[in-house]
Design a protein around this motif. Sequence first.
Motif, PDB file in Angstrom:
ATOM      1  N   GLY A 133     -18.197 -11.968  30.513  1.00  0.00           N
ATOM      2  CA  GLY A 133     -17.962 -12.945  29.457  1.00  0.00           C
ATOM      3  C   GLY A 133     -17.931 -14.382  29.908  1.00  0.00           C
ATOM      4  N   ARG A 134     -18.281 -14.635  31.174  1.00  0.00           N
ATOM      5  CA  ARG A 134     -18.254 -16.013  31.660  1.00  0.00           C
ATOM      6  C   ARG A 134     -19.385 -16.828  31.023  1.00  0.00           C
ATOM      7  N   SER A 149     -28.820 -14.505  31.600  1.00  0.00           N
ATOM      8  CA  SER A 149     -27.724 -14.580  30.634  1.00  0.00           C
ATOM      9  C   SER A 149     -28.295 -14.242  29.265  1.00  0.00           C
ATOM     10  N   HIS A 150     -27.416 -13.957  28.336  1.00  0.00           N
ATOM     11  CA  HIS A 150     -27.862 -13.864  26.939  1.00  0.00           C
ATOM     12  C   HIS A 150     -26.704 -14.285  26.036  1.00  0.00           C
ATOM     13  N   GLY A 208     -11.035  -5.979  35.956  1.00  0.00           N
ATOM     14  CA  GLY A 208     -10.248  -7.193  35.862  1.00  0.00           C
ATOM     15  C   GLY A 208     -11.050  -8.366  35.345  1.00  0.00           C
ATOM     16  N   ALA A 209     -10.353  -9.317  34.737  1.00  0.00           N
ATOM     17  CA  ALA A 209     -11.010 -10.462  34.105  1.00  0.00           C
ATOM     18  C   ALA A 209     -11.701 -11.375  35.117  1.00  0.00           C
ATOM     19  N   ASP A 210     -11.255 -11.340  36.372  1.00  0.00           N
ATOM     20  CA  ASP A 210     -11.833 -12.227  37.385  1.00  0.00           C
ATOM     21  C   ASP A 210     -12.868 -11.541  38.269  1.00  0.00           C
ATOM     22  N   PHE A 232     -20.076 -18.451  39.535  1.00  0.00           N
ATOM     23  CA  PHE A 232     -19.391 -17.173  39.308  1.00  0.00           C
ATOM     24  C   PHE A 232     -20.359 -16.046  39.629  1.00  0.00           C
ATOM     25  N   ALA A 233     -19.907 -15.094  40.420  1.00  0.00           N
ATOM     26  CA  ALA A 233     -20.658 -13.862  40.701  1.00  0.00           C
ATOM     27  C   ALA A 233     -21.995 -14.092  41.394  1.00  0.00           C
TER      28      ALA A 233
END
Length: 308
Positions: A121-122, A113-114, A21-23, A135-136
Amino acid sequence: MSLPDEFHEIAKRVNNWGRWGADDERGTLNLITDEVVREAAGCVRTGRRIPLALPLRQDGVQTGMIPGRIDPLHVMVQINQEIFGPGTVACSDDAVTMGLQAATHWDALPHVSHSGRLYNGRPAGTVTAHGGAGFAGIDKAEHIVSRGVLLDVARARGVDRLAGGHAVTPEDLEAAEELAGTRVRAGDIVLVRTGQVRLCLAGDRHGYAHPSPGLSVRTPEWFHARDVAAVANDTLTFEVFPPEIDDLWLPVHALDLVEMGMLQGQNWDLEKLSTACGEEGRYAFLLSAMPEPFTGATGTPVAPVAIL
């Protein structure tokens, strides 16, 4: 310098964005289902418990190589203080300041991140100075209990410790899997032993840091194919250091955490576990590796226990 095409090609093959899921903020921890945990409980035969954490101490594994990642500073804030008046029960209290990834720890998904992106994709900008990981963060991991499998690469290759700079390959993992006599399966937490922590335990912090064996850029595809829930090892950098591809720093971090959404752990002491597994002739066990629920943190100390 932009990341090379080789990296982006692997990234496409292991990418899990949108899979849950996107979330979604848990990534491959979603693979640890109730059924996986019930089956993991069946690994307990003797009840033998093996601690896997390094001691939290001021002269720990950090050497200053990573800015701001400080070893624990432990101070007493009360010593036998009768806080409710003379003759009452006396209390002693402590406080500690440390980097959350200073010793044995989990990296949360937004630890790296990169290309301006985190897992799913956040935007990387969701990590802020005041709020931490929006997020996460590691608090979203909640609970980490599953079947653990020790892939003792050092033992499988007939050495006490892999050489500094040895890049652990899928072929190494499969040799250790053959030694273990079990196949890594969906929802497992894989512990990869290189033997590098022996240097740390002997007091050689700088030798422990580098050069170091560690996971190759080829391993994320192996973990992705097996649907592994999380991976930890016994090194400071997790992946081989210096990197196997010139000027490509921390590619395994980026592939595991950002693309796959798979937690990774570092500085785990797997020496006693290696001995115990060798004695009992089995390398699968119930693993409890509960994260400390720091809200918005990009990592957390952990005191894992393998139960045989």
